[in-house]
Design a protein around this motif. Sequence first.
Motif, PDB file in Angstrom:
ATOM      1  N   ASN A  50       0.812  -1.214   0.000  1.00 40.29           N
ATOM      2  CA  ASN A  50       0.000   0.000   0.000  1.00 40.29           C
ATOM      3  C   ASN A  50       0.849   1.269   0.000  1.00 40.29           C
ATOM      4  O   ASN A  50       0.315   2.375  -0.053  1.00 40.29           O
ATOM      5  N   TYR A  51       2.189   1.118   0.057  1.00 36.22           N
ATOM      6  CA  TYR A  51       3.105   2.244  -0.055  1.00 36.22           C
ATOM      7  C   TYR A  51       3.916   2.114  -1.342  1.00 36.22           C
ATOM      8  O   TYR A  51       3.914   1.060  -1.988  1.00 36.22           O
ATOM      9  N   ARG A  52       4.611   3.177  -1.687  1.00 41.17           N
ATOM     10  CA  ARG A  52       5.508   3.195  -2.845  1.00 41.17           C
ATOM     11  C   ARG A  52       6.842   3.802  -2.416  1.00 41.17           C
ATOM     12  O   ARG A  52       7.280   4.815  -2.943  1.00 41.17           O
ATOM     13  N   CYS A  53       7.469   3.211  -1.414  1.00 44.81           N
ATOM     14  CA  CYS A  53       8.695   3.786  -0.851  1.00 44.81           C
ATOM     15  C   CYS A  53       9.761   3.958  -1.928  1.00 44.81           C
ATOM     16  O   CYS A  53       9.929   3.093  -2.792  1.00 44.81           O
ATOM     17  N   GLU A 102       7.324   4.647  -8.502  1.00 45.20           N
ATOM     18  CA  GLU A 102       6.132   5.408  -8.150  1.00 45.20           C
ATOM     19  C   GLU A 102       4.875   4.823  -8.793  1.00 45.20           C
ATOM     20  O   GLU A 102       3.801   4.825  -8.195  1.00 45.20           O
ATOM     21  N   GLU A 103       5.026   4.288 -10.013  1.00 41.69           N
ATOM     22  CA  GLU A 103       3.880   3.719 -10.713  1.00 41.69           C
ATOM     23  C   GLU A 103       3.574   2.284 -10.279  1.00 41.69           C
ATOM     24  O   GLU A 103       2.623   1.666 -10.766  1.00 41.69           O
ATOM     25  N   GLY A 104       4.353   1.752  -9.348  1.00 42.66           N
ATOM     26  CA  GLY A 104       4.163   0.379  -8.921  1.00 42.66           C
ATOM     27  C   GLY A 104       4.837  -0.608  -9.869  1.00 42.66           C
ATOM     28  O   GLY A 104       5.654  -0.229 -10.704  1.00 42.66           O
ATOM     29  N   VAL A 105       4.512  -1.883  -9.716  1.00 43.57           N
ATOM     30  CA  VAL A 105       5.086  -2.929 -10.560  1.00 43.57           C
ATOM     31  C   VAL A 105       3.943  -3.801 -11.081  1.00 43.57           C
ATOM     32  O   VAL A 105       2.868  -3.850 -10.486  1.00 43.57           O
ATOM     33  N   PRO A 106       4.171  -4.507 -12.211  1.00 46.56           N
ATOM     34  CA  PRO A 106       3.151  -5.466 -12.664  1.00 46.56           C
ATOM     35  C   PRO A 106       2.942  -6.536 -11.598  1.00 46.56           C
ATOM     36  O   PRO A 106       3.905  -7.179 -11.154  1.00 46.56           O
ATOM     37  N   LEU A 107       1.714  -6.715 -11.171  1.00 46.47           N
ATOM     38  CA  LEU A 107       1.431  -7.623 -10.065  1.00 46.47           C
ATOM     39  C   LEU A 107       1.141  -9.035 -10.555  1.00 46.47           C
ATOM     40  O   LEU A 107       0.544  -9.229 -11.612  1.00 46.47           O
ATOM     41  N   SER A 132      19.657  -7.839 -10.733  1.00 40.88           N
ATOM     42  CA  SER A 132      19.102  -7.001 -11.795  1.00 40.88           C
ATOM     43  C   SER A 132      17.743  -7.486 -12.296  1.00 40.88           C
ATOM     44  O   SER A 132      17.143  -6.839 -13.151  1.00 40.88           O
ATOM     45  N   ASN A 133      17.266  -8.602 -11.766  1.00 38.23           N
ATOM     46  CA  ASN A 133      16.031  -9.179 -12.304  1.00 38.23           C
ATOM     47  C   ASN A 133      14.813  -9.027 -11.395  1.00 38.23           C
ATOM     48  O   ASN A 133      13.709  -9.422 -11.758  1.00 38.23           O
ATOM     49  N   ARG A 134      14.984  -8.437 -10.224  1.00 33.75           N
ATOM     50  CA  ARG A 134      13.860  -8.211  -9.319  1.00 33.75           C
ATOM     51  C   ARG A 134      14.036  -6.896  -8.584  1.00 33.75           C
ATOM     52  O   ARG A 134      15.167  -6.439  -8.357  1.00 33.75           O
ATOM     53  N   LEU A 135      12.910  -6.308  -8.174  1.00 30.85           N
ATOM     54  CA  LEU A 135      12.911  -5.145  -7.308  1.00 30.85           C
ATOM     55  C   LEU A 135      12.826  -5.594  -5.857  1.00 30.85           C
ATOM     56  O   LEU A 135      12.419  -6.726  -5.566  1.00 30.85           O
ATOM     57  N   MET A 136      13.177  -4.706  -4.949  1.00 31.93           N
ATOM     58  CA  MET A 136      13.142  -5.060  -3.537  1.00 31.93           C
ATOM     59  C   MET A 136      11.752  -5.515  -3.104  1.00 31.93           C
ATOM     60  O   MET A 136      11.610  -6.459  -2.307  1.00 31.93           O
ATOM     61  N   CYS A 137      10.712  -4.872  -3.623  1.00 28.53           N
ATOM     62  CA  CYS A 137       9.353  -5.241  -3.232  1.00 28.53           C
ATOM     63  C   CYS A 137       8.981  -6.643  -3.682  1.00 28.53           C
ATOM     64  O   CYS A 137       8.025  -7.240  -3.175  1.00 28.53           O
ATOM     65  N   GLN A 138       9.720  -7.196  -4.648  1.00 29.44           N
ATOM     66  CA  GLN A 138       9.465  -8.546  -5.135  1.00 29.44           C
ATOM     67  C   GLN A 138      10.313  -9.592  -4.426  1.00 29.44           C
ATOM     68  O   GLN A 138      10.178 -10.782  -4.696  1.00 29.44           O
ATOM     69  N   ILE A 139      11.181  -9.130  -3.537  1.00 27.30           N
ATOM     70  CA  ILE A 139      12.079 -10.033  -2.810  1.00 27.30           C
ATOM     71  C   ILE A 139      11.734 -10.062  -1.327  1.00 27.30           C
ATOM     72  O   ILE A 139      11.681 -11.117  -0.712  1.00 27.30           O
ATOM     73  N   GLY A 140      11.521  -8.893  -0.781  1.00 27.92           N
ATOM     74  CA  GLY A 140      11.181  -8.819   0.647  1.00 27.92           C
ATOM     75  C   GLY A 140      12.348  -8.461   1.528  1.00 27.92           C
ATOM     76  O   GLY A 140      12.223  -8.468   2.749  1.00 27.92           O
ATOM     77  N   GLY A 141      13.468  -8.124   0.980  1.00 29.23           N
ATOM     78  CA  GLY A 141      14.599  -7.657   1.777  1.00 29.23           C
ATOM     79  C   GLY A 141      15.336  -8.758   2.503  1.00 29.23           C
ATOM     80  O   GLY A 141      15.022  -9.927   2.404  1.00 29.23           O
TER      81      GLY A 141
END
Length: 272
Positions: free
Chosen positions: A23-26, A32-37, A263-272
């Motif tokens: 629900n955030y876009r840190c 800012e536009e989000g990612v394909p879900l 290079s193949n994932r964003l942090m939001c797709q990994i979970g840190g």
Amino acid sequence: MSLVDPYGREIRYLRVSVTDRCNYRCVYCMPEEGVPLKEHNDILSYEEIARVAENAAGLGFERVRLTGGEPLVRRGIEQLVSLLSEIDGLNEVAMTTNASLLTPGKARLLKEAGLSRINISLDTLDPVRFAEITRGGRLDDVLAGIDAALEADLRPVKINMIVFEKTTEEEIEAMRAFCGGKGLVLQTIKQFSLYDRAGEPATDIPCDRPQPCELCDKLRLTADGYLLPCLFSDKEIEVDLEHIEMSLRRAVAAKPRKGTCCSNRLMCQIGG
């Protein structure tokens, strides 16, 4: 007996991204536009996640942490907590959240389901700066979530504070005083890039995280069913749900000595 990677590290910790939604876009986590879900059918069910965790526990894993995206946006997350808390060998089921959705009722449900403790992401106590970092989040929502976690006794409640290049000692001291006054544990995290570890922003402020690679004891499971041996690597092993133990062993064997870039994932797709 724990699994040992090629460099002698015992792997005991599984971090599970339960969703790629937030629900955030840190600014450091998601565009800012989000990612394909991912579609619902493309992500692991709670039962499938629990099966992976059960197999991991059988191989010596002792801890599971639920992340996202934002784990609280996934409906009925306490059901997964309950499944995990019943697994023999797991000593801890924890969660990292932005806490904006952590109501007192939700916190009680998570505690009753077996959640051990919680980490809450909070980078500043300035409401304007907070809104800038999260691209629209309300600081008061997170502060209420912190109080809910304390009331539900999800302790120790840790505060994850990203230290940016321009973060000052005064800001950290303000956060330290806030945490001290509420009985929270502050954990500072140096801002880093998944894509170029050598290009991390310079800061003279010592931070608690990320930890040195030689101390890494974890694997990551993505919401869409891939095991990541290293946060800073493109290497992924798809979980074979018919041979989960084999998948876990392959992932541990694939851990590098030191990460380079992802290079193949964003942090939001990994979970840190």
